[in-house]
Every structure is written in C-alpha cells, then in structure tokens.
Design an enzyme around this catalytic site. Sequence first.
Site, PDB file in Angstrom:
ATOM      1  N   SER A  82     -35.986  19.741 -44.716  1.00 10.03           N
ATOM      2  CA  SER A  82     -35.148  20.828 -44.211  1.00 10.03           C
ATOM      3  C   SER A  82     -34.280  21.412 -45.319  1.00 10.03           C
ATOM      4  O   SER A  82     -33.569  20.686 -46.019  1.00 10.03           O
ATOM      5  CB  SER A  82     -34.253  20.332 -43.072  1.00 10.03           C
ATOM      6  OG  SER A  82     -34.962  20.242 -41.878  1.00 10.03           O
ATOM      7  N   ASP A  94     -29.355  29.147 -38.637  1.00 11.06           N
ATOM      8  CA  ASP A  94     -29.540  27.844 -39.290  1.00 11.06           C
ATOM      9  C   ASP A  94     -29.595  27.980 -40.808  1.00 11.06           C
ATOM     10  O   ASP A  94     -30.390  27.324 -41.479  1.00 11.06           O
ATOM     11  CB  ASP A  94     -30.792  27.133 -38.770  1.00 11.06           C
ATOM     12  CG  ASP A  94     -30.795  25.638 -39.107  1.00 11.06           C
ATOM     13  OD1 ASP A  94     -29.712  25.091 -39.381  1.00 11.06           O
ATOM     14  OD2 ASP A  94     -31.879  25.028 -39.111  1.00 11.06           O
ATOM     15  N   HIS A 141     -27.942  23.004 -40.466  1.00  4.11           N
ATOM     16  CA  HIS A 141     -27.880  21.653 -39.889  1.00  4.11           C
ATOM     17  C   HIS A 141     -27.919  20.566 -40.955  1.00  4.11           C
ATOM     18  O   HIS A 141     -27.545  19.423 -40.694  1.00  4.11           O
ATOM     19  CB  HIS A 141     -28.993  21.454 -38.857  1.00  4.11           C
ATOM     20  CG  HIS A 141     -30.362  21.262 -39.425  1.00  4.11           C
ATOM     21  ND1 HIS A 141     -31.285  22.278 -39.522  1.00  4.11           N
ATOM     22  CD2 HIS A 141     -30.983  20.162 -39.921  1.00  4.11           C
ATOM     23  CE1 HIS A 141     -32.403  21.811 -40.044  1.00  4.11           C
ATOM     24  NE2 HIS A 141     -32.243  20.523 -40.295  1.00  4.11           N
TER      25      HIS A 141
END
Length: 286
Positions: free
Chosen positions: A130, A51, A21
């Site tokens: 992230s 992911d 993402h």
Amino acid sequence: MRGQGSGFIIDRTGIILTNSHVVNGADKVTITLKDGRTFQGHVRGADEVTDLAVVKIDNGSSDLPVAPLGDSDRVRVGDWAIAVGNPLGLDNTVTLGIVSTLHRSSSQVGIPDKRVDFIQTDAAINPGNSGGPLLNDRGEVIGINTAIRADAMGIGFAIPINKAKTVEAQLVKGETVAHPYLGVQMTTLTPELAKENNEDPNSAFLIPETNGVIVLRVLPNTPAATAGIRRGDVITQVDAQAVTTAEQLQNLVENSRVGQTLQLKVRRGNQTQQLAIRTAELHSDS
C-alpha cells in the site's frame, strides 16, 4: 501506533506520496530508502476520501531518488503493470502483471466511503504494498498501489496517478481537500430491475421502469434532505445531462464545487420533477 507501508519520492525536496491509511494516526514517520539511508519525516496532509497522503522528509538531501510520474489517462487495458513495494514486510519486492480493468469504482471494489476509480491489475498487491508505485513499462508511475481487499486473489487495485496530481499540492500545504456531497445512498436502476421489483407482491413501493439512479436512503440533515429528495426517487438528469449509473452521478457530484447548486430531474412515481440541490462539504463522519 506502529505500521508499515510503501511510498515513493516525487520531488527532490523530499515529497513522498503514499496512502492515507498507511500513515493514519502516525505521530512519527521513518523513511528507509532502497540504498539503506534512513530519514525522519512528518505527514504534511492526508485525505481519507481519496486515501492519499503526502509525507515530507525532514532536511532531505539533494540526491534523493525521484520517481517519474506518468499519465494515467493514457493507460489502456492490457498494458504492462509493475507493482513495487514491501509486501508482507518483504523489502523491495517487484511484481509484474497487466492492467485488467480501468475505472473500477470504489463502490464496486467494496469501499463505498472512498471516491476513487481504480486501475485494476493482476500484479500481486499485498499488505505492505500500500502506497507504493504502480509503474508502466517505461518506469513511469501510473498509480498508487492500494491493498484494500484481504480476500483479493490475483487482483490488485491502484489509485490513478492523475487523481493524486489533483490533490497533491493541497496536501503539501496541509490544506483540507474539499469533496462535495448530496447525502444519499443510491444504486443504478434499469427498466429490467424496476420491472422485477414491480412484479414482486412484497415490494415496498413501485419504481418507474426507466434508466437512472434510484435513491435507497436519504440521510438526515444533508443537502438531499433539505432539497426534498425521497427514498424511491429516480434521478435521470443532472444539469440537463442524462445519468444512467450511480458511478456517473457520483463523478458529476465530485467534479462540482462545494456550495454549487445542481438541477436534478427526478422521476417520482408517475411524475417528473425538477429539484435544486446545493452541495455541501463531505466530512469523514458524514
């Protein structure tokens, strides 16, 4: 589109691991190292289901800093956990915590479209973290930080590094990672939950009072629909192995092969049936 995230180099040729993402929809990737050097890179491969993504630095030099990879199977609750990244745009931030829980399923976390058993930690992980590394007390990468819950206070999640190791080689080559699926929405069933349902006069149907995985919905045009699985069926075995939780069933399917035939033992009302189901490949729109 423009976004920001973290990542870490795992090979001196300039291979970077990050979250899918973080680079989703990106047509250009700029990598800035801690020492200020800037490189251009491109996304070699991404897998939305786990992911995970791999970015390759263009014309990487031989003196790139490489993060040593650890073994996430050896991580234990209570171990130190160090999260590194750029949270909220604040460069080169380090936060310290401990491993709170292992094998926290993606459905428990609130993202049922993913297939990951997360490492849960109390090290602060915020947007911008992230894709960055979660380290142990020896500086080895044990996970990939994932800021997936905006409402998470004092809770962070990371994808175990061993999961990334299983798909990294395919992503580097630009290959698609195949994920088998059945095509059901399901949840864990216990005798207590079944009894509570059966004693409710407004229940839609009676449920066998047993341990297993109850099918809440069968998606159309899927392997489950073709195999004759119905709403309300309780799956109790897969290939003669007992299943008692939805997470266990999900892992058995994930670890099978696309096109493999699985033998399911199913309780339907007062009857027990054996159903053969052939897995298909999960796509992002499935």
